[in-house]
Design a protein around this motif. Structure first.
Motif: not given
Lengths: 218, 218
Positions: B35-39, B45-51
């Motif tokens: 939620y802290r990333l635009p996309d 995108a950096p590794l994130n909780t949706a990756s």
């Protein structure tokens, strides 16, 4: 001697289920929720979560609470994990790895499921308003990702959460999922969860607990 | 080798604090909240909780997550209890009784404090609207009974939650209470909680973690 405080129409149900699974001998004091009484502090009120005598045991004023010798515990899942570890056997963690997973699933049920499961329970059945329906629909959508995780985990793990066998982790999670059972269509979308809940709730200890529970005033 | 997934501006902070207390060697992968990333699903995108790569580790899509050999754990408090039990020493439970109490306090922090602490954190600081003020005031009143319980417990137990010494239970509860620290006047009404938080947050491991955390983007 173990004493467990709480009526069965409360989170004490999960502790009684586990205690019956383990064949533990225990005394149960049916402390009732203060909000269910017209005047919880009246002289003739039954022992309840606002009673000073119970607050001396659990200052949080919540049921269940457990007293085992000089140990007093609250938080129903901590009580179940403690009793399982103490008693040992197949329901308990066999090692630190399993203990980590059983603790994880218990916390998962609290953080991902319990508030939304309760919303389903409290707004289902009887005469439902449009607002009740909306509350239940929102709770179901909020639960959907957690149900997908649980469905996949049960398929992968062979029907139970930890160690390929029925454990305290199943009791803790199943007792939270019980709140969501009025959402029958939603449950039907998750066959592994349905089969697992059926297996958990077919256990004699669960049935005994629920039979006792049904004798309590609604 | 232990790998811990999560930026320090998340519940991974409590795991890093504990790991530093224990002197554990670990790798940290700074997975960020989607939620802290635009996309979050963009190729760069950096590794994130949706990756998908992270979802393969924690299908709940939450940080923190821990991988220790063939064990994958989520739920930050389960991770801390597991690491403490595995490592042993003064931060870990010495027996089943202490394990019960440490598990209880961790669950207590989740059920009684965390949502209201987060409400204080997210609606304090910066330009506050009337609605922010009302949210914080409500959170404080909701927390009041839990703070009374904690204040009394710390006085009775001699400054720490379990066993008269600093343990994983203190880390777990203090990390939730940190969210409520913007409510300075409310904290000041609870001197035992204030003294305990100061003692916890004066520890070198906490300070190191917070210094690292301050280098992350806000």
């Amino acid at each position: 001697m173990i004493t467990l405080y709480g009526v069965l129409r409360s989170r004490a149900a999960r502790n009684v289920w586990l205690a019956k699974e383990l064949g533990l001998s225990f005394t149960r004091v049916p402390v009732i929720q203060a909000y269910r009484l017209p005047d919880p502090l009246a002289a003739d009120a039954p022992l309840n979560t606002a009673s000073p005598a119970f607050r001396a045991i659990n200052p949080n004023g919540r049921i269940p609470a457990l007293v085992d010798g000089d140990l007093t515990l609250c938080e129903s899942f901590a009580i179940n994990l403690y009793l399982a570890r103490k008693h040992g056997g197949p329901l308990a963690p066999a090692d630190l790895r399993e203990d980590g997973l059983m603790t994880m699933w218990s916390l998962w049920a609290v953080t991902e499921c319990e508030p939304h499961g309760l919303a389903i329970l409290l707004h289902s059945g009887g005469e439902r308003s449009e607002s009740d329906r909306r509350t239940v629909a929102t709770a179901i959508e909020t639960l959907r990702p957690a149900f997908a995780v649980l469905e996949a985990a049960l398929r992968k793990a062979g029907g139970f959460l930890v160690g390929g066998r029925f454990t305290v982790a199943d009791i803790n999670v199943a007792e939270v999922l019980r709140y969501a059972q009025p959402a029958t269509a939603f449950l039907a979308e998750h066959p592994a969860i349905g089969a697992w809940l059926n297996a958990c709730q077919a256990r004699p200890a669960f049935r005994e607990m629920m039979a006792e529970r049904s004798t309590e005033p609604a």
